[in-house]
Design a protein around this motif. Structure first.
Motif, PDB file in Angstrom:
ATOM      1  N   ALA A 145       0.861  -1.214  -0.045  1.00  0.00           N
ATOM      2  CA  ALA A 145      -0.083  -0.002  -0.019  1.00  0.00           C
ATOM      3  C   ALA A 145       0.739   1.162  -0.042  1.00  0.00           C
ATOM      4  O   ALA A 145       0.503   2.237  -0.658  1.00  0.00           O
ATOM      5  CB  ALA A 145      -0.759   0.077   1.163  1.00  0.00           C
ATOM      6  N   VAL A 146       2.021   1.409   0.910  1.00  0.00           N
ATOM      7  CA  VAL A 146       2.788   2.487   0.967  1.00  0.00           C
ATOM      8  C   VAL A 146       3.582   2.535  -0.197  1.00  0.00           C
ATOM      9  O   VAL A 146       3.592   3.787  -1.100  1.00  0.00           O
ATOM     10  CB  VAL A 146       3.943   2.267   1.947  1.00  0.00           C
ATOM     11  CG1 VAL A 146       4.707   3.410   1.984  1.00  0.00           C
ATOM     12  CG2 VAL A 146       3.092   2.470   3.288  1.00  0.00           C
ATOM     13  N   ALA A 147       3.849   1.436  -0.800  1.00  0.00           N
ATOM     14  CA  ALA A 147       4.848   1.525  -2.415  1.00  0.00           C
ATOM     15  C   ALA A 147       3.935   1.823  -3.265  1.00  0.00           C
ATOM     16  O   ALA A 147       4.290   2.906  -4.296  1.00  0.00           O
ATOM     17  CB  ALA A 147       5.237   0.139  -2.520  1.00  0.00           C
ATOM     18  N   ALA A 148       2.382   1.447  -3.274  1.00  0.00           N
ATOM     19  CA  ALA A 148       1.599   2.332  -4.318  1.00  0.00           C
ATOM     20  C   ALA A 148       1.298   3.707  -4.104  1.00  0.00           C
ATOM     21  O   ALA A 148       1.150   4.438  -5.193  1.00  0.00           O
ATOM     22  CB  ALA A 148       0.284   1.371  -4.197  1.00  0.00           C
ATOM     23  N   ALA A 149       1.407   4.204  -2.799  1.00  0.00           N
ATOM     24  CA  ALA A 149       1.096   5.421  -2.882  1.00  0.00           C
ATOM     25  C   ALA A 149       2.389   6.152  -3.197  1.00  0.00           C
ATOM     26  O   ALA A 149       2.213   7.307  -3.633  1.00  0.00           O
ATOM     27  CB  ALA A 149       0.740   5.788  -1.374  1.00  0.00           C
ATOM     28  N   ILE A 150       3.424   5.920  -2.992  1.00  0.00           N
ATOM     29  CA  ILE A 150       4.662   6.281  -3.399  1.00  0.00           C
ATOM     30  C   ILE A 150       4.706   6.386  -4.787  1.00  0.00           C
ATOM     31  O   ILE A 150       5.187   7.586  -5.440  1.00  0.00           O
ATOM     32  CB  ILE A 150       5.989   5.722  -2.554  1.00  0.00           C
ATOM     33  CG1 ILE A 150       6.091   5.779  -1.236  1.00  0.00           C
ATOM     34  CG2 ILE A 150       7.229   6.166  -3.282  1.00  0.00           C
ATOM     35  CD1 ILE A 150       6.972   5.322  -0.468  1.00  0.00           C
ATOM     36  N   GLU A 151       4.519   5.440  -5.190  1.00  0.00           N
ATOM     37  CA  GLU A 151       4.522   5.395  -6.805  1.00  0.00           C
ATOM     38  C   GLU A 151       3.574   6.342  -7.665  1.00  0.00           C
ATOM     39  O   GLU A 151       3.813   7.325  -8.586  1.00  0.00           O
ATOM     40  CB  GLU A 151       4.150   3.859  -7.481  1.00  0.00           C
ATOM     41  CG  GLU A 151       4.089   3.788  -8.961  1.00  0.00           C
ATOM     42  CD  GLU A 151       3.521   2.645  -9.208  1.00  0.00           C
ATOM     43  OE1 GLU A 151       3.280   2.469 -10.647  1.00  0.00           O
ATOM     44  OE2 GLU A 151       3.809   1.451  -8.555  1.00  0.00           O
ATOM     45  N   GLY A 152       2.450   6.624  -7.066  1.00  0.00           N
ATOM     46  CA  GLY A 152       1.594   7.519  -7.330  1.00  0.00           C
ATOM     47  C   GLY A 152       1.868   8.942  -7.040  1.00  0.00           C
ATOM     48  O   GLY A 152       1.831   9.683  -7.933  1.00  0.00           O
ATOM     49  N   GLU A 153       2.468   9.102  -5.962  1.00  0.00           N
ATOM     50  CA  GLU A 153       2.934  10.439  -5.695  1.00  0.00           C
ATOM     51  C   GLU A 153       4.242  10.999  -6.537  1.00  0.00           C
ATOM     52  O   GLU A 153       4.221  12.048  -6.957  1.00  0.00           O
ATOM     53  CB  GLU A 153       3.580  10.654  -4.301  1.00  0.00           C
ATOM     54  CG  GLU A 153       3.978  11.947  -3.669  1.00  0.00           C
ATOM     55  CD  GLU A 153       2.437  12.690  -3.317  1.00  0.00           C
ATOM     56  OE1 GLU A 153       2.175  13.852  -3.886  1.00  0.00           O
ATOM     57  OE2 GLU A 153       1.615  12.196  -2.240  1.00  0.00           O
ATOM     58  N   LEU A 154       5.123  10.142  -6.923  1.00  0.00           N
ATOM     59  CA  LEU A 154       6.189  10.334  -7.949  1.00  0.00           C
ATOM     60  C   LEU A 154       5.525  10.530  -9.201  1.00  0.00           C
ATOM     61  O   LEU A 154       5.987  11.365  -9.897  1.00  0.00           O
ATOM     62  CB  LEU A 154       7.192   9.035  -7.885  1.00  0.00           C
ATOM     63  CG  LEU A 154       7.887   8.908  -6.546  1.00  0.00           C
ATOM     64  CD1 LEU A 154       8.990   7.703  -6.701  1.00  0.00           C
ATOM     65  CD2 LEU A 154       8.852  10.178  -6.326  1.00  0.00           C
ATOM     66  N   ARG A 155       4.435   9.816  -9.422  1.00  0.00           N
ATOM     67  CA  ARG A 155       3.946  10.326 -11.142  1.00  0.00           C
ATOM     68  C   ARG A 155       3.278  11.546 -10.981  1.00  0.00           C
ATOM     69  O   ARG A 155       3.404  12.401 -11.920  1.00  0.00           O
ATOM     70  CB  ARG A 155       2.779   9.109 -11.209  1.00  0.00           C
ATOM     71  CG  ARG A 155       3.208   7.702 -11.720  1.00  0.00           C
ATOM     72  CD  ARG A 155       2.267   6.655 -12.086  1.00  0.00           C
ATOM     73  NE  ARG A 155       1.882   7.358 -13.431  1.00  0.00           N
ATOM     74  CZ  ARG A 155       0.321   6.988 -13.526  1.00  0.00           C
ATOM     75  NH1 ARG A 155      -0.439   6.544 -12.998  1.00  0.00           N
ATOM     76  NH2 ARG A 155       0.022   7.581 -14.900  1.00  0.00           N
ATOM     77  N   LEU A 156       2.880  11.954  -9.788  1.00  0.00           N
ATOM     78  CA  LEU A 156       2.282  13.342  -9.687  1.00  0.00           C
ATOM     79  C   LEU A 156       3.413  14.424  -9.954  1.00  0.00           C
ATOM     80  O   LEU A 156       2.839  15.457 -10.261  1.00  0.00           O
ATOM     81  CB  LEU A 156       1.596  13.606  -8.541  1.00  0.00           C
ATOM     82  CG  LEU A 156       0.088  12.699  -8.563  1.00  0.00           C
ATOM     83  CD1 LEU A 156      -0.564  12.959  -7.402  1.00  0.00           C
ATOM     84  CD2 LEU A 156      -0.803  13.740  -9.582  1.00  0.00           C
ATOM     85  N   LEU A 157       4.602  13.953  -9.599  1.00  0.00           N
ATOM     86  CA  LEU A 157       5.723  15.061  -9.849  1.00  0.00           C
ATOM     87  C   LEU A 157       6.173  15.107 -11.194  1.00  0.00           C
ATOM     88  O   LEU A 157       6.847  15.984 -11.407  1.00  0.00           O
ATOM     89  CB  LEU A 157       6.815  14.685  -8.912  1.00  0.00           C
ATOM     90  CG  LEU A 157       6.533  14.774  -7.401  1.00  0.00           C
ATOM     91  CD1 LEU A 157       7.544  14.148  -6.754  1.00  0.00           C
ATOM     92  CD2 LEU A 157       5.819  16.026  -6.852  1.00  0.00           C
ATOM     93  N   ASP A 158       5.816  14.285 -12.016  1.00  0.00           N
ATOM     94  CA  ASP A 158       6.238  14.145 -13.367  1.00  0.00           C
ATOM     95  C   ASP A 158       5.592  15.256 -14.080  1.00  0.00           C
ATOM     96  O   ASP A 158       4.439  15.528 -14.302  1.00  0.00           O
ATOM     97  CB  ASP A 158       6.214  12.755 -13.850  1.00  0.00           C
ATOM     98  CG  ASP A 158       6.205  12.713 -15.530  1.00  0.00           C
ATOM     99  OD1 ASP A 158       6.359  13.637 -16.325  1.00  0.00           O
ATOM    100  OD2 ASP A 158       6.241  11.588 -15.852  1.00  0.00           O
ATOM    101  N   PRO A 159       6.388  16.211 -14.800  1.00  0.00           N
ATOM    102  CA  PRO A 159       5.585  17.483 -15.613  1.00  0.00           C
ATOM    103  C   PRO A 159       4.773  16.807 -16.407  1.00  0.00           C
ATOM    104  O   PRO A 159       3.576  17.537 -16.904  1.00  0.00           O
ATOM    105  CB  PRO A 159       6.732  17.971 -16.072  1.00  0.00           C
ATOM    106  CG  PRO A 159       7.975  17.712 -15.420  1.00  0.00           C
ATOM    107  CD  PRO A 159       7.886  16.449 -14.991  1.00  0.00           C
ATOM    108  N   ALA A 160       5.082  15.730 -17.270  1.00  0.00           N
ATOM    109  CA  ALA A 160       3.867  15.274 -18.076  1.00  0.00           C
ATOM    110  C   ALA A 160       2.684  15.067 -17.593  1.00  0.00           C
ATOM    111  O   ALA A 160       1.635  15.062 -18.276  1.00  0.00           O
ATOM    112  CB  ALA A 160       4.467  14.058 -19.109  1.00  0.00           C
ATOM    113  N   VAL A 161       2.598  14.313 -16.551  1.00  0.00           N
ATOM    114  CA  VAL A 161       1.397  13.927 -15.657  1.00  0.00           C
ATOM    115  C   VAL A 161       0.555  15.327 -15.399  1.00  0.00           C
ATOM    116  O   VAL A 161      -0.429  15.240 -15.666  1.00  0.00           O
ATOM    117  CB  VAL A 161       1.720  12.928 -14.574  1.00  0.00           C
ATOM    118  CG1 VAL A 161       0.624  12.743 -13.722  1.00  0.00           C
ATOM    119  CG2 VAL A 161       2.394  11.759 -15.102  1.00  0.00           C
TER     120      VAL A 161
END
Length: 135
Positions: free
Chosen positions: A7-23
């Protein structure tokens, strides 16, 4: 150090995606990561809803802050469907402490709440270490 829960790994993955300028520039990608009841308190103190943050980030004239660098990201699963993340970001010399709540939905983990607080080198570098919080 132990590996984070799935669960924490999934949240971290999502958070890192949100930091991506393309996202950040894609309404569809943002919508897939933000909970329908998403709320944010931004670095300016402004309150954002899911609709207002998507519109602001994807507008043709939206400022592009450049890459956001994340550090000291850590998470804790608070219950079966809720994860709390804390981390710091930097973009163009602006640093912020960040806190996010991720909720599990039928579509997967979605960002439910986010808060960012700017800081400089003259304040406590790690807000989660040391003595009790300021009053």
């Amino acid at each position: 150090m132990a590996e984070p829960s799935s669960a924490v790994a999934a949240a971290i993955e999502g958070e890192l995606r949100l930091l991506d300028p393309a996202v950040r520039a894609s309404a569809g990608l943002l919508a897939s990561l933000l909970h329908p009841e998403f709320r944010e308190i931004g670095t300016s103190g402004r309150l954002w809803s899911r609709e207002t943050i998507i519109a602001s980030l994807t507008a043709d004239d939206a400022p592009r802050p450049g890459p956001l660098t994340a550090s000291r990201m850590r998470g804790e699963q608070l219950c079966a469907d809720l994860v709390h993340l804390t981390f710091d970001t930097e973009s163009k010399g602006v640093r912020s402490h960040r806190s996010s709540l991720w909720r599990l939905t039928t579509e997967g983990w979605r960002l439910y709440f986010h808060q960012a607080t700017p800081f400089s080198d003259d304040v406590l570098d790690d807000p989660f270490a040391g003595p009790a919080a300021e009053v």
